[in-house]
Design a protein around this motif. Structure first.
Motif, PDB file in Angstrom:
ATOM      1  N   ARG A   1       0.855  -1.196   0.000  1.00  0.00           N
ATOM      2  CA  ARG A   1       0.000   0.000   0.000  1.00  0.00           C
ATOM      3  C   ARG A   1       0.885   1.238   0.000  1.00  0.00           C
ATOM      4  O   ARG A   1       1.963   1.248   0.593  1.00  0.00           O
ATOM      5  N   TRP A   2       0.406   2.279  -0.639  1.00  0.00           N
ATOM      6  CA  TRP A   2       1.173   3.530  -0.681  1.00  0.00           C
ATOM      7  C   TRP A   2       1.424   4.061   0.723  1.00  0.00           C
ATOM      8  O   TRP A   2       2.465   4.678   0.993  1.00  0.00           O
ATOM      9  N   SER A   3       0.480   3.810   1.627  1.00  0.00           N
ATOM     10  CA  SER A   3       0.634   4.298   3.000  1.00  0.00           C
ATOM     11  C   SER A   3       1.761   3.586   3.748  1.00  0.00           C
ATOM     12  O   SER A   3       2.201   4.048   4.807  1.00  0.00           O
ATOM     13  N   ASP A   4       2.225   2.448   3.211  1.00  0.00           N
ATOM     14  CA  ASP A   4       3.332   1.715   3.838  1.00  0.00           C
ATOM     15  C   ASP A   4       4.699   2.264   3.440  1.00  0.00           C
ATOM     16  O   ASP A   4       5.711   1.869   4.030  1.00  0.00           O
TER      17      ASP A   4
ATOM     18  N   ARG B   1       4.486   5.626  -9.061  1.00  0.00           N
ATOM     19  CA  ARG B   1       3.624   6.678  -8.502  1.00  0.00           C
ATOM     20  C   ARG B   1       3.442   7.823  -9.491  1.00  0.00           C
ATOM     21  O   ARG B   1       2.326   8.298  -9.715  1.00  0.00           O
TER      22      ARG B   1
ATOM     23  N   THR C   1      -5.360   7.010  -6.706  1.00  0.00           N
ATOM     24  CA  THR C   1      -6.685   6.741  -6.140  1.00  0.00           C
ATOM     25  C   THR C   1      -6.783   5.390  -5.437  1.00  0.00           C
ATOM     26  O   THR C   1      -7.577   5.226  -4.515  1.00  0.00           O
ATOM     27  N   SER C   2      -6.006   4.404  -5.882  1.00  0.00           N
ATOM     28  CA  SER C   2      -6.040   3.093  -5.235  1.00  0.00           C
ATOM     29  C   SER C   2      -5.057   3.059  -4.074  1.00  0.00           C
ATOM     30  O   SER C   2      -3.970   3.632  -4.163  1.00  0.00           O
ATOM     31  N   PRO C   3      -5.419   2.398  -2.977  1.00  0.00           N
ATOM     32  CA  PRO C   3      -4.470   2.279  -1.861  1.00  0.00           C
ATOM     33  C   PRO C   3      -3.302   1.362  -2.195  1.00  0.00           C
ATOM     34  O   PRO C   3      -2.266   1.410  -1.532  1.00  0.00           O
TER      35      PRO C   3
ATOM     36  N   TYR D   1      -5.401  -6.311  -5.934  1.00  0.00           N
ATOM     37  CA  TYR D   1      -4.045  -6.138  -6.452  1.00  0.00           C
ATOM     38  C   TYR D   1      -3.726  -7.189  -7.507  1.00  0.00           C
ATOM     39  O   TYR D   1      -4.437  -8.173  -7.675  1.00  0.00           O
TER      40      TYR D   1
END
Length: 211
Positions: free
Chosen positions: A53-56, A95, A106-108, A119
């Motif tokens: 995930r981008w948040s990781d 990215r 837009t996708s996590p 995924y």
């Protein structure tokens, strides 16, 4: 019920196989090919990579990291590993391409798809690479073993290998001790060669007389 004894897999990737693999992988620019590159560069498990995930990710700055949540790891413990420059560059490029195409991320998920899992799946790309390179009996998980073996052969300790691969116990890393022993032997031989090279003329020196 008595289960069959599970033998640990020990598939070694030959240097020439690795060269063919990397050369063929470089010909593809699909999402699944990029996921396989991250597998190769991080030593992570397939399910961990495809679910990034981008948040990781911490991609900007001088210390890029992949912060993995324990809830999504086999060992159930949070795990952070540094990202190498090639891994960082690839993830930043993904990215930037996503933003250029969609206007925003837009996708996590780093590797999203239209499937229910959210995924991408790498199976088709993996089989294509295997067919074109002629490599047999190789699985995506073998890239993780290869990553660890390269670490060991470069002299990294079992403790460091365990930390890099998020092994629950250093005992899981002991399968790579053969490569670690080879690295230590090479290091020992380099030291001996340096010492003996500098002392090559010592055999011609007459011992000093006492008194």
């Amino acid at each position: 019920v008595r289960f069959n004894t599970e033998e640990p897999r020990a598939r070694e990737i030959a240097p020439e196989e690795c060269e063919r693999f990397v050369a063929e992988l470089a010909k593809h620019d699909t999402q699944s090919a990029k996921a396989i590159r991250i597998l190769l560069l991080t030593g992570a498990r397939r399910t961990e990579v495809t679910a990034i995930r981008w948040s990781d990710l911490v991609l900007d700055g001088k210390d890029p990291e992949w912060r993995r949540k324990g809830s999504r790891l086999k060992g159930k413990r949070d795990h952070t590993v540094p990202l190498s420059p090639p891994a960082q560059e690839l993830l930043v490029a993904i990215r930037n391409e996503t933003i250029a195409r969609d206007g925003a991320v837009t996708s996590p998920f780093v590797f999203p798809s239209d499937t229910v899992t959210g995924y991408t799946d790498i199976r088709r790309m993996w089989l294509l690479i295997m067919r074109r390179t002629g490599i047999t009996d190789l699985t995506p998980h073998d890239l993780r073993h290869h990553f660890a073996s390269v670490l060991a052969s470069s002299g990294s300790s079992v403790t460091l290998i365990a930390a890099m691969l998020a092994h629950a116990s250093p005992a899981s890393s002991h399968r790579y001790m053969h490569a670690f022993r080879d690295a230590k032997r090479e290091a020992t031989e380099r030291v001996a060669a340096t010492i003996m090279g500098g002392a090559s003329d010592m055999t011609n020196v007459m011992p000093m007389k006492r008194g």
